[in-house]
Motif scaffolding. Structure first.
Motif, PDB file in Angstrom:
ATOM      1  N   GLY A  10       0.788  -1.135   0.122  1.00  0.00           N
ATOM      2  CA  GLY A  10      -0.153   0.121  -0.093  1.00  0.00           C
ATOM      3  C   GLY A  10       0.790   1.416   0.176  1.00  0.00           C
ATOM      4  N   PRO A  11       0.164   2.597   0.045  1.00  0.00           N
ATOM      5  CA  PRO A  11       1.008   3.627   0.091  1.00  0.00           C
ATOM      6  C   PRO A  11       1.772   3.849   1.278  1.00  0.00           C
ATOM      7  CG  PRO A  11      -1.606   4.148  -0.114  1.00  0.00           C
ATOM      8  CD  PRO A  11      -1.251   2.428  -0.107  1.00  0.00           C
ATOM      9  N   GLY A  12       1.332   3.391   2.296  1.00  0.00           N
ATOM     10  CA  GLY A  12       2.047   3.673   3.459  1.00  0.00           C
ATOM     11  C   GLY A  12       3.659   2.606   3.325  1.00  0.00           C
ATOM     12  N   VAL A  13       3.635   1.865   2.618  1.00  0.00           N
ATOM     13  CA  VAL A  13       4.862   1.129   2.414  1.00  0.00           C
ATOM     14  C   VAL A  13       5.726   1.960   1.504  1.00  0.00           C
ATOM     15  CG1 VAL A  13       6.101  -0.747   1.629  1.00  0.00           C
ATOM     16  CG2 VAL A  13       3.788  -1.083   2.771  1.00  0.00           C
ATOM     17  N   VAL A  14       5.101   2.576   0.296  1.00  0.00           N
ATOM     18  CA  VAL A  14       5.861   3.466  -0.429  1.00  0.00           C
ATOM     19  C   VAL A  14       6.548   4.486   0.363  1.00  0.00           C
ATOM     20  CG1 VAL A  14       5.617   5.137  -2.438  1.00  0.00           C
ATOM     21  CG2 VAL A  14       4.321   2.791  -2.474  1.00  0.00           C
ATOM     22  N   GLU A  15       5.743   5.317   1.264  1.00  0.00           N
ATOM     23  CA  GLU A  15       6.132   6.308   2.052  1.00  0.00           C
ATOM     24  C   GLU A  15       7.409   5.794   3.151  1.00  0.00           C
ATOM     25  OE1 GLU A  15       4.875   9.601   5.675  1.00  0.00           O
ATOM     26  OE2 GLU A  15       3.684   7.518   5.015  1.00  0.00           O
ATOM     27  N   ILE A  16       7.413   4.378   3.622  1.00  0.00           N
ATOM     28  CA  ILE A  16       8.327   4.218   4.401  1.00  0.00           C
ATOM     29  C   ILE A  16       9.667   3.780   3.662  1.00  0.00           C
ATOM     30  CG2 ILE A  16       8.966   2.218   5.862  1.00  0.00           C
ATOM     31  CD1 ILE A  16       6.879   3.940   7.015  1.00  0.00           C
ATOM     32  N   ARG A  17       9.390   3.184   2.296  1.00  0.00           N
ATOM     33  CA  ARG A  17      10.601   3.093   1.310  1.00  0.00           C
ATOM     34  C   ARG A  17      11.417   4.321   1.017  1.00  0.00           C
ATOM     35  NH1 ARG A  17      11.619  -1.558  -1.478  1.00  0.00           N
ATOM     36  NH2 ARG A  17      10.045  -3.223  -1.530  1.00  0.00           N
ATOM     37  N   ALA A  18      10.533   5.552   0.901  1.00  0.00           N
ATOM     38  CA  ALA A  18      11.093   6.476   0.656  1.00  0.00           C
ATOM     39  C   ALA A  18      12.131   7.320   2.029  1.00  0.00           C
ATOM     40  CB  ALA A  18      10.092   7.659   0.128  1.00  0.00           C
ATOM     41  N   MET A  19      11.360   7.145   2.923  1.00  0.00           N
ATOM     42  CA  MET A  19      12.193   7.368   3.989  1.00  0.00           C
ATOM     43  C   MET A  19      13.619   6.746   4.241  1.00  0.00           C
ATOM     44  SD  MET A  19       9.208   7.828   7.106  1.00  0.00           S
ATOM     45  CE  MET A  19       7.856   9.340   6.894  1.00  0.00           C
ATOM     46  N   LEU A  20      13.224   5.428   4.154  1.00  0.00           N
ATOM     47  CA  LEU A  20      14.718   4.465   4.244  1.00  0.00           C
ATOM     48  C   LEU A  20      15.665   4.960   3.298  1.00  0.00           C
ATOM     49  CD1 LEU A  20      12.782   1.273   5.033  1.00  0.00           C
ATOM     50  CD2 LEU A  20      14.082   2.725   6.896  1.00  0.00           C
ATOM     51  N   THR A  72       8.121   3.558  15.692  1.00  0.00           N
ATOM     52  CA  THR A  72       9.129   3.360  14.681  1.00  0.00           C
ATOM     53  C   THR A  72       8.900   4.504  13.597  1.00  0.00           C
ATOM     54  OG1 THR A  72       9.739   1.241  14.963  1.00  0.00           O
ATOM     55  CG2 THR A  72      10.233   1.983  12.905  1.00  0.00           C
ATOM     56  N   TYR A  73       7.416   4.797  13.428  1.00  0.00           N
ATOM     57  CA  TYR A  73       7.157   5.722  12.393  1.00  0.00           C
ATOM     58  C   TYR A  73       7.433   7.165  12.797  1.00  0.00           C
ATOM     59  CZ  TYR A  73       4.073   8.426   9.014  1.00  0.00           C
ATOM     60  OH  TYR A  73       3.684   9.176   8.059  1.00  0.00           O
ATOM     61  N   ARG A  74       7.118   7.303  14.294  1.00  0.00           N
ATOM     62  CA  ARG A  74       7.472   8.663  14.640  1.00  0.00           C
ATOM     63  C   ARG A  74       9.062   8.830  14.623  1.00  0.00           C
ATOM     64  NH1 ARG A  74      10.203   9.793  18.978  1.00  0.00           N
ATOM     65  NH2 ARG A  74       9.841   7.550  19.729  1.00  0.00           N
ATOM     66  N   ALA A  75       9.821   8.006  14.672  1.00  0.00           N
ATOM     67  CA  ALA A  75      11.286   8.132  14.840  1.00  0.00           C
ATOM     68  C   ALA A  75      11.705   8.337  13.406  1.00  0.00           C
ATOM     69  CB  ALA A  75      11.945   6.892  15.447  1.00  0.00           C
ATOM     70  N   LEU A  76      11.046   7.685  12.473  1.00  0.00           N
ATOM     71  CA  LEU A  76      11.647   7.892  10.758  1.00  0.00           C
ATOM     72  C   LEU A  76      11.061   9.221  10.512  1.00  0.00           C
ATOM     73  CD1 LEU A  76       9.719   4.523   9.349  1.00  0.00           C
ATOM     74  CD2 LEU A  76      12.471   5.347   9.168  1.00  0.00           C
TER      75      LEU A  76
END
Length: 392
Positions: A10-20, A72-76
């Protein structure tokens, strides 16, 4: 946000990938990676993402489970800010947080301004330290870190060198507190509560066990003359930020948070203690010392497996202004640990060990005894003798 883990899409995973990617933990766009923006692979939480999340969690002092939950999301999100990206100021209803705040706090500490622990939250103490710097440098002391203040911070040389002033302040406060227990204010934080029962195994709940342990600890501390306060009622479960605010508002000297653990493996067992530490040098030195003292006392008294003393950035550890230690007393998913925790006599032993750990912290190595040999009666006798000596 809801939890994201391997197998999710989903879009949330796309966001996490971009952060990483931004942190260098995943290949950059245009590399040999199969993941491309807008593709199904990009929206998939695969093994590479899990490994990158684990690496980030390890770096930030979080639980390395490879799952993106609220912490973890807050830390990212916070890790994406660098000093100068935005103006920083005190926002009462929604405090600003991020790595840019950590950098500001560390810089002010280096210059000799007391902003407390560099926990990455722009609070009242940070604002006071910033106003002090602005006054000294001839700026408008508005407590806002904007372009002029940033320029001044970069230009001004350090007032404090050759050490860590935050560490020195914590140690000096501890020295001034003296060895007596009487008058010291301790917040006891039994984990979970209310409708949140925490770890639950075979009808045994973490919330009930830790509430009972907290009451036993409060009774012993009160007997020594300490002011022991509970962070919650039996029927409530305030969030960690609220528990930290309670400790800060009451002006506690220490916070002790009580928990048990769980694991999918029934073999996982043992005792661990945690203190504030962000993995990049910022740490609560007194909190680390207290965690070590409690860990050693409990290991000798309970014969539990040693899972170590570790730094973490969990909210309660990060947001409290005083040394805070979280004690994880065994695993309810382990039969042996659970049997011990169900025994009231064992919970008495744990309460005594924690109390003795606190006493040894304030003794600063003076008139101390070997680990495991102090008893509650010894602590009471010392407090009575000190009180009588003061009365003469």
């Amino acid at each position: 946000m809801h939890l994201l883990r391997r197998g999710d899409s989903g879009p949330g995973v796309v966001e996490i990938r971009a952060m990483l990617r931004g942190f260098g933990l995943l290949p950059k766009e245009g590399s040999n990676s199969d993941a491309r923006p807008g593709t199904a692979t990009e929206a998939h939480y695969d093994l590479d993402v899990e490994h990158a999340v684990r690496a980030f969690q390890q770096r930030r002092g979080l639980i390395t489970d490879g799952i993106v939950g609220p912490a973890t999301y807050r830390a990212l999100r916070e890790a994406g800010w660098t000093l100068g990206d935005r103006m920083l100021a005190l926002m009462i209803s929604s405090p600003m947080s991020g790595d840019d705040v950590v950098t500001l706090q560390e810089r002010l500490l280096e210059l000799g301004y007391d902003v407390g622990r560099p926990g990455g939250v722009f609070d009242e103490q940070t604002e006071q330290g910033l106003r002090g710097f602005q006054r000294d440098y001839g700026l408008v002391p508005d407590g806002v870190c904007g372009p002029q203040t940033l320029r001044a911070l970069r230009q001004l040389g350090r007032k404090v060198t050759g050490g860590r002033p935050g560490l020195l302040r914590e140690q000096e406060l501890l020295r001034r507190a003296g060895p007596r227990m009487r008058g010291k204010r301790i917040v006891i934080d039994p984990g979970h509560g209310g409708t949140d029962r925490g770890v639950t195994v075979a009808g045994v709940t973490e919330a009930d066990l830790m509430w009972d342990l907290a009451r036993r600890l409060v009774g012993r501390m009160s007997a020594t003359g300490m002011e022991a306060l509970l962070s919650r009622r039996e029927d409530s479960c305030p969030p960690e930020a609220e528990r930290a605010a309670f400790a800060n508002t009451t002006g506690a000297d220490l916070v002790l948070s009580l928990h048990t653990d769980a694991n999918h493996s029934m073999q996982a067992q043992g005792l661990a203690t945690f203190h504030f530490g962000n993995g990049s040098g910022a740490t609560s030195t007194v909190g680390e010392a207290l965690a070590g003292l409690i860990q050693r006392e409990l290991l000798i008294r309970t014969s539990m497996l040693d899972c170590g003393t570790q730094p973490r950035t969990w909210e309660l550890l990060r947001l409290t202004r005083m040394p805070t230690v979280r004690v994880e007393v065994g695993y309810l998913t382990h039969l042996g640990d659970r049997r011990k925790l169900l025994d009231p006599a064992f919970r008495d032993i744990v309460a005594e060990g924690i109390l003795v750990g606190v006493k040894r912290l304030y003794l600063l190595g003076q008139d101390d005894q070997p680990t495991g040999t102090f008893t509650f009666s010894d602590v009471l006798a010392r407090e009575i003798s000190r009180n009588e000596a003061r009365a003469i």
